[in-house]
Design a protein around this motif. Structure first.
Motif, mmCIF file in Angstrom:
data_model
loop_
_atom_site.group_PDB
_atom_site.id
_atom_site.type_symbol
_atom_site.label_atom_id
_atom_site.label_comp_id
_atom_site.label_asym_id
_atom_site.label_seq_id
_atom_site.Cartn_x
_atom_site.Cartn_y
_atom_site.Cartn_z
ATOM 1 N N PHE A 185 0.812 -1.221 0.000
ATOM 2 C CA PHE A 185 0.000 0.000 0.000
ATOM 3 C C PHE A 185 0.844 1.269 0.000
ATOM 4 C CE2 PHE A 185 0.026 -2.101 4.170
ATOM 5 C CZ PHE A 185 0.678 -1.167 4.961
ATOM 6 N N PHE A 186 2.147 1.121 -0.212
ATOM 7 C CA PHE A 186 3.020 2.268 -0.458
ATOM 8 C C PHE A 186 3.710 2.063 -1.807
ATOM 9 C CE2 PHE A 186 3.318 2.551 4.361
ATOM 10 C CZ PHE A 186 2.451 3.637 4.440
ATOM 11 N N PRO A 187 2.980 2.196 -2.907
ATOM 12 C CA PRO A 187 3.564 1.898 -4.217
ATOM 13 C C PRO A 187 4.551 2.945 -4.718
ATOM 14 C CG PRO A 187 1.334 2.732 -4.485
ATOM 15 C CD PRO A 187 1.553 2.570 -3.010
ATOM 16 N N GLY A 188 4.532 4.137 -4.118
ATOM 17 C CA GLY A 188 5.411 5.209 -4.577
ATOM 18 C C GLY A 188 6.852 5.016 -4.141
ATOM 19 N N SER A 216 -2.689 12.832 4.399
ATOM 20 C CA SER A 216 -3.402 11.632 3.939
ATOM 21 C C SER A 216 -3.813 11.764 2.479
ATOM 22 C CB SER A 216 -4.634 11.392 4.817
ATOM 23 O OG SER A 216 -4.266 11.197 6.167
ATOM 24 N N VAL A 217 -4.256 12.949 2.089
ATOM 25 C CA VAL A 217 -4.619 13.172 0.687
ATOM 26 C C VAL A 217 -3.383 13.053 -0.202
ATOM 27 C CG1 VAL A 217 -5.495 14.856 -0.971
ATOM 28 C CG2 VAL A 217 -6.620 14.598 1.241
ATOM 29 N N LEU A 218 -2.274 13.620 0.245
ATOM 30 C CA LEU A 218 -1.040 13.562 -0.549
ATOM 31 C C LEU A 218 -0.537 12.130 -0.708
ATOM 32 C CD1 LEU A 218 0.894 16.693 0.798
ATOM 33 C CD2 LEU A 218 -0.168 16.406 -1.454
ATOM 34 N N ILE A 219 -0.694 11.316 0.335
ATOM 35 C CA ILE A 219 -0.270 9.913 0.246
ATOM 36 C C ILE A 219 -1.050 9.195 -0.852
ATOM 37 C CG2 ILE A 219 -0.327 7.689 1.444
ATOM 38 C CD1 ILE A 219 1.979 9.410 2.322
ATOM 39 N N VAL A 220 -2.357 9.431 -0.899
ATOM 40 C CA VAL A 220 -3.180 8.813 -1.945
ATOM 41 C C VAL A 220 -2.784 9.351 -3.320
ATOM 42 C CG1 VAL A 220 -5.530 8.587 -2.844
ATOM 43 C CG2 VAL A 220 -5.109 8.329 -0.399
ATOM 44 N N MET A 221 -2.510 10.640 -3.403
ATOM 45 C CA MET A 221 -2.131 11.233 -4.687
ATOM 46 C C MET A 221 -0.785 10.704 -5.172
ATOM 47 S SD MET A 221 -3.437 15.169 -4.068
ATOM 48 C CE MET A 221 -3.124 15.723 -5.742
ATOM 49 N N VAL A 222 0.160 10.553 -4.255
ATOM 50 C CA VAL A 222 1.461 9.972 -4.621
ATOM 51 C C VAL A 222 1.265 8.557 -5.157
ATOM 52 C CG1 VAL A 222 3.630 9.088 -3.665
ATOM 53 C CG2 VAL A 222 2.853 11.383 -3.067
ATOM 54 N N SER A 223 0.412 7.796 -4.482
ATOM 55 C CA SER A 223 0.132 6.429 -4.927
ATOM 56 C C SER A 223 -0.532 6.432 -6.300
ATOM 57 C CB SER A 223 -0.765 5.724 -3.907
ATOM 58 O OG SER A 223 -0.157 5.685 -2.636
ATOM 59 N N LEU A 252 -11.355 12.187 -0.233
ATOM 60 C CA LEU A 252 -10.190 12.274 -1.116
ATOM 61 C C LEU A 252 -8.952 11.613 -0.526
ATOM 62 C CD1 LEU A 252 -10.617 15.949 -2.383
ATOM 63 C CD2 LEU A 252 -11.743 13.848 -3.150
ATOM 64 N N SER A 253 -8.957 11.363 0.779
ATOM 65 C CA SER A 253 -7.809 10.717 1.420
ATOM 66 C C SER A 253 -7.988 9.209 1.536
ATOM 67 C CB SER A 253 -7.604 11.297 2.823
ATOM 68 O OG SER A 253 -8.713 10.972 3.653
ATOM 69 N N SER A 254 -9.127 8.692 1.111
ATOM 70 C CA SER A 254 -9.394 7.254 1.207
ATOM 71 C C SER A 254 -8.844 6.539 -0.021
ATOM 72 C CB SER A 254 -10.900 7.000 1.314
ATOM 73 O OG SER A 254 -11.442 7.635 2.451
ATOM 74 N N GLY A 255 -8.126 5.453 0.214
ATOM 75 C CA GLY A 255 -7.611 4.683 -0.914
ATOM 76 C C GLY A 255 -8.722 4.172 -1.808
ATOM 77 N N GLY A 256 -9.906 3.975 -1.229
ATOM 78 C CA GLY A 256 -11.037 3.502 -2.016
ATOM 79 C C GLY A 256 -11.430 4.434 -3.144
ATOM 80 N N TYR A 273 -5.924 0.054 6.323
ATOM 81 C CA TYR A 273 -5.041 1.216 6.233
ATOM 82 C C TYR A 273 -5.140 1.860 4.857
ATOM 83 C CZ TYR A 273 -0.982 4.219 6.095
ATOM 84 O OH TYR A 273 -0.175 5.328 5.950
ATOM 85 N N TRP A 274 -5.043 1.049 3.822
ATOM 86 C CA TRP A 274 -5.046 1.624 2.482
ATOM 87 C C TRP A 274 -6.386 2.271 2.153
ATOM 88 C CZ3 TRP A 274 -2.869 3.777 -1.389
ATOM 89 C CH2 TRP A 274 -3.551 3.887 -2.597
ATOM 90 N N ASN A 275 -7.468 1.599 2.479
ATOM 91 C CA ASN A 275 -8.781 2.045 2.032
ATOM 92 C C ASN A 275 -9.368 3.179 2.859
ATOM 93 O OD1 ASN A 275 -10.099 0.311 -0.256
ATOM 94 N ND2 ASN A 275 -8.922 -1.120 0.976
ATOM 95 N N ALA A 276 -9.102 3.199 4.151
ATOM 96 C CA ALA A 276 -9.817 4.182 4.989
ATOM 97 C C ALA A 276 -9.008 4.580 6.217
ATOM 98 C CB ALA A 276 -11.168 3.607 5.409
ATOM 99 N N PHE A 277 -7.720 4.870 6.026
ATOM 100 C CA PHE A 277 -6.901 5.172 7.200
ATOM 101 C C PHE A 277 -7.370 6.428 7.928
ATOM 102 C CE2 PHE A 277 -3.524 7.839 8.947
ATOM 103 C CZ PHE A 277 -3.214 7.075 10.065
ATOM 104 N N LEU A 278 -7.453 7.539 7.222
ATOM 105 C CA LEU A 278 -7.761 8.802 7.893
ATOM 106 C C LEU A 278 -9.102 8.733 8.617
ATOM 107 C CD1 LEU A 278 -7.237 11.769 8.546
ATOM 108 C CD2 LEU A 278 -8.322 12.364 6.372
ATOM 109 N N SER A 279 -10.114 8.214 7.955
ATOM 110 C CA SER A 279 -11.444 8.147 8.565
ATOM 111 C C SER A 279 -11.431 7.258 9.800
ATOM 112 C CB SER A 279 -12.462 7.619 7.547
ATOM 113 O OG SER A 279 -12.544 8.479 6.430
ATOM 114 N N SER A 280 -10.770 6.098 9.708
ATOM 115 C CA SER A 280 -10.686 5.190 10.855
ATOM 116 C C SER A 280 -9.886 5.830 11.985
ATOM 117 C CB SER A 280 -10.022 3.874 10.437
ATOM 118 O OG SER A 280 -10.697 3.293 9.348
ATOM 119 N N PHE A 281 -8.796 6.470 11.629
ATOM 120 C CA PHE A 281 -7.920 7.126 12.599
ATOM 121 C C PHE A 281 -8.664 8.244 13.331
ATOM 122 C CE2 PHE A 281 -4.406 10.178 13.523
ATOM 123 C CZ PHE A 281 -3.609 9.344 14.290
ATOM 124 N N TYR A 282 -9.421 9.014 12.572
ATOM 125 C CA TYR A 282 -10.178 10.126 13.150
ATOM 126 C C TYR A 282 -11.274 9.618 14.087
ATOM 127 C CZ TYR A 282 -13.294 14.169 13.394
ATOM 128 O OH TYR A 282 -14.094 15.187 13.842
#
Length: 540
Positions: free
Chosen positions: A25-28, A409-416, A175-179, A317-326
Motif C-alpha cells: 500500500f506504499f507503491p510510490g 493523507s490526501v497527498l499519500i493517496v495522490m502519490v500512490s 479524497l484521502s481514502s484509498g477507495g 489502512y489503504w482504504n480508509a486510514f484517515l477516517s478510521s484514525f479520526y
C-alpha cells in the motif's frame, strides 16, 4: 498523549520505508514518502505547539476565511483523477478481467456472471455500444467512463452532505481514502456496486432519522440492497443490515407484515435474474466459475493468524486510514461526544454496514492476494468514510490541528495514484496482442461455439480460448528452449478439450478433473514463460 496521536500517521509512513520488504500500500518511491513525512512532522509540530507557545493565534473565523470551498477542492481533485488514471494492472483482476469482458462481448453480445450480473452487463454493454459506433473496441474505455461517472457521484454526494458547511474541508475524508481509486478510470467490477452502496448510505442517512417513515426506510433499503446484490453478490452481507432495520425500526404491530413484504420484494427483484441466466438465456452462466456455487471462504484454521490480521489491517489502512484514525481518536478522547454521535439512528445503521463488510473481509479468502484484491476486501471503506465525514461535519468549529493530517493523507493517496498511473509496457503489448487474438478467435470459432448446447458454450469458450491464446502468444515470444514443447502442448490440449465436449467425455467429473490438472500445469508453464521472456515477434 493527545498531541502524540497526531504524529502517528507520519511516523508510521516514515518507519515503514525501512521495512525489509516494500509494503503493497506504499507503491510510490520511498524518498517521496520520507520527505513528505518529515515536512509534515514539522508542520504538525508548528500547528500543535505554536499556539501554546504564543508564536501565533488563529481563530476559527480567520481560518475559515482562507480555506477553499469543498467544491473547488473536489473540482481540482477530479482533474487530477482524469490526468492520472489507474493503469497498473497488478491492482485488481487486471488483464484477465479485460480479456474475459472482451471475449464474452464478442462471442455473446455482453458479459454476464451470477456473481456480478448488472456490473458485468453494464460494463460490457457500454463497450459493445462504443464498438458499434466505431468509437473503440477496447473495454478499458468503457470501464474508465463508468469509473469516472461513479467518481462524480461520490463527489456530488459528499458535497451535498456538506452543503450547510461548504468550507469545512470535510471532502478531504473522501479524497484521502484509498477507495477513491475506484474512480480513477479503474478497470474493475467494483465501481458500480460501490456507487449503489453509496446511494444506500445516503438513503439511510435521510430516512433512519424519521421513525414515521418506517415503510419507506424498510422497503427502500430492501430494494437498494437487492439491487446491489444484482451488481455484486458481496452485497449479500447487507442482509444483516436489513435484519437490523427490521428489528429496530419496524413497529411491533407491523413486524410480520414488513418481514413478509420485504422478503417478497427482495425475491421478486433477485430470483427472476438468477433463473433467467441460469436456465433460460442462451448461453447460460458458467456454473464452474461462479463464487455463488463455490464461495472462497477463508480457511477456519487460519482465521486467527498473524497473516490474516496483517491482511485485514493493510486493507483497512489503504482504504480508509484517515477516517478510521479520526473516528478512533474521537472514541478514545471524546467518549461523551462519541456516544451521542453513535446513538443517532442513521449513524447506528452505518455502523452496522461497517460490521457487514468487515465480516466479509474476515470470511472471504483473497485468492489473488494483494494488491490485486485490495478492492474486493475493502468495501467497508465507504461507510467508515461517511461516518467520519458526518462526525466532522457536525462540529461547530474546524479543529485545525487535524488539517496537516488531512493534507498528508490526501497527498499519500495522490502519490500512490501518480505511481499507479504508470503502466508496464510489456503488459500493454500483451493486451494489444490479446485483443488481436480475441478478434481472430471469434472470427474462426464463433459459429462452432454457437452450435454447442447453451449450458456448455461459456465453459467451452473459456477453456478453448485459454489454449488458443497460449499458442498464439507463445509463438510471438523470443525463442527459449521449451517454446516448441509449450506450443505443442497448447495445441494438444485444445484438441482434447474440443473432443471432450463433442464426445461427451467431460460428462465424467473424473475425466474433466484429470484434464484440468494437466492443463493447469501447462498454463503455469505458459505464465512463467510469458513473465521470463520478451515478445520478439509481435503480430498486431
Amino acid at each position: 498523549m493527545k498531541s502524540f496521536y497526531f504524529f502517528i500517521p507520519y511516523l508510521f509512513v516514515l518507519g515503514a520505508q525501512w521495512f525489509p520488504s516494500k509494503l503493497w500500500f506504499f507503491p510510490g518511491e520511498s524518498s517521496t514518502y520520507i520527505t513528505l513525512s518529515i515536512v509534515m512532522i514539522l508542520i504538525q509540530t508548528l500547528c500543535l505547539f505554536g499556539k501554546r507557545l504564543g508564536f501565533f493565534n488563529i481563530n476559527h473565523n480567520t481560518l475559515e476565511r482562507y480555506l477553499l470551498p469543498n467544491w473547488i477542492i473536489a473540482s481540482f481533485y477530479f482533474l487530477f483523477m482524469l490526468i492520472f488514471p489507474l493503469r497498473n494492472r497488478s491492482w485488481g483482476d487486471g488483464l484477465l478481467l479485460l480479456e474475459t469482458n472482451l471475449l464474452e462481448t464478442k462471442l455473446f453480445g455482453f458479459q454476464f456472471t451470477l456473481d456480478e450480473i448488472l456490473e458485468s452487463i453494464l460494463h460490457s454493454g457500454l463497450s459493445q455500444l462504443l464498438n458499434t459506433y466505431h468509437i473503440t473496441n477496447d473495454p478499458i474505455v468503457s470501464y474508465s467512463i463508468l469509473s469516472y461517472g461513479v467518481g462524480i457521484f461520490f463527489l456530488f454526494g459528499f458535497l451535498h452532505l456538506s452543503k450547510n458547511k461548504p468550507k469545512d474541508l470535510s471532502i478531504l475524508f473522501l479524497l484521502s481514502s484509498g477507495g477513491i481509486l475506484l474512480s480513477f478510470g479503474y478497470s474493475e467490477h467494483y465501481t458500480l456496486v460501490t456507487a449503489v452502496h453509496f446511494g444506500l448510505y445516503l438513503f439511510l442517512n435521510r430516512y433512519t432519522k424519521a421513525p414515521k417513515d418506517n415503510d419507506i426506510l424498510l422497503y427502500g433499503s430492501t430494494i437498494l440492497v437487492a439491487l446491489a446484490m444484482l451488481f455484486h453478490l458481496v452485497s449479500g452481507y447487507l442482509a444483516i443490515l436489513l435484519f437490523y432495520l427490521w428489528y429496530v425500526h419496524s413497529p411491533k404491530e407491523k413486524k410480520i407484515k414488513h418481514l413478509l413484504y420485504n422478503t417478497l420484494l427482495g425475491s421478486l427483484i433477485l430470483i427472476p435474474w438468477f433463473i433467467y441466466f441460469s436456465i433460460i438465456h442462451d448461453p447460460t452462466v458458467d456454473k464452474n466459475s461462479t463464487h455463488l456455487i463455490h464461495p472462497p471462504f477463508y480457511p477456519m484454521k487460519r482465521w486467527i493468524s498473524l497473516n490474516h490480521f496483517k491482511e485485514i489491517t493493510s486493507v483497512l489502512y489503504w482504504n480508509a486510514f484517515l477516517s478510521s484514525f479520526y473516528l478512533f481518536y474521537q472514541w478514545q478522547f471524546h467518549k461523551d461526544k462519541w456516544k451521542q454521535f453513535i446513538q443517532r439512528p442513521n449513524h447506528k445503521a452505518l455502523l452496522v454496514v461497517v460490521f457487514c463488510f468487515f465480516l466479509h473481509g474476515f470470511l472471504h479468502n483473497p485468492q489473488l492476494g494483494f494488491p490485486a484484491d485490495w478492492d474486493l476486501m475493502g468495501f467497508y471503506w465507504l461507510p467508515i468514510t461517511v461516518l467520519a465525514f458526518l462526525y466532522w461535519n457536525q462540529e461547530k468549529n474546524i479543529d485545525w490541528e487535524w488539517i496537516p493530517v488531512f493534507v498528508f493523507s490526501v497527498l499519500i493517496v495522490m502519490v500512490s495514484a501518480i505511481k499507479l498511473n504508470e503502466s508496464n509496457p510489456k503488459d500493454e503489448l500483451v493486451w494489444e496482442i490479446t485483443k488481436k487474438a480475441i478478434q481472430t478467435y471469434t472470427e474462426e470459432n464463433q459459429s462452432f461455439i454457437q452450435s454447442l448446447p447453451k449450458e456448455e458454450k461459456k465453459f467451452f469458450a473459456k477453456g478453448d480460448f485459454l489454449f488458443f491464446k497460449g499458442e498464439y502468444i507463445t509463438k510471438q515470444l523470443c525463442d527459449f528452449p521449451e517454446k516448441k514443447i509449450l506450443i505443442d502442448k497448447m495445441i494438444l490440449h485444445r484438441k482434447d478439450w474440443k473432443d471432450g465436449f463433442l464426445k461427451g467425455k467431460f460428462q465424467s467429473k473424473a475425466d474433466l478433473n484429470a484434464f484440468l490438472t494437466e492443463a493447469t500445469k501447462t498454463n503455469v508453464l505458459y505464465l512463467k514463460s510469458l513473465e521470463a521472456n520478451m515478445i520478439c515477434h509481435p503480430m498486431l
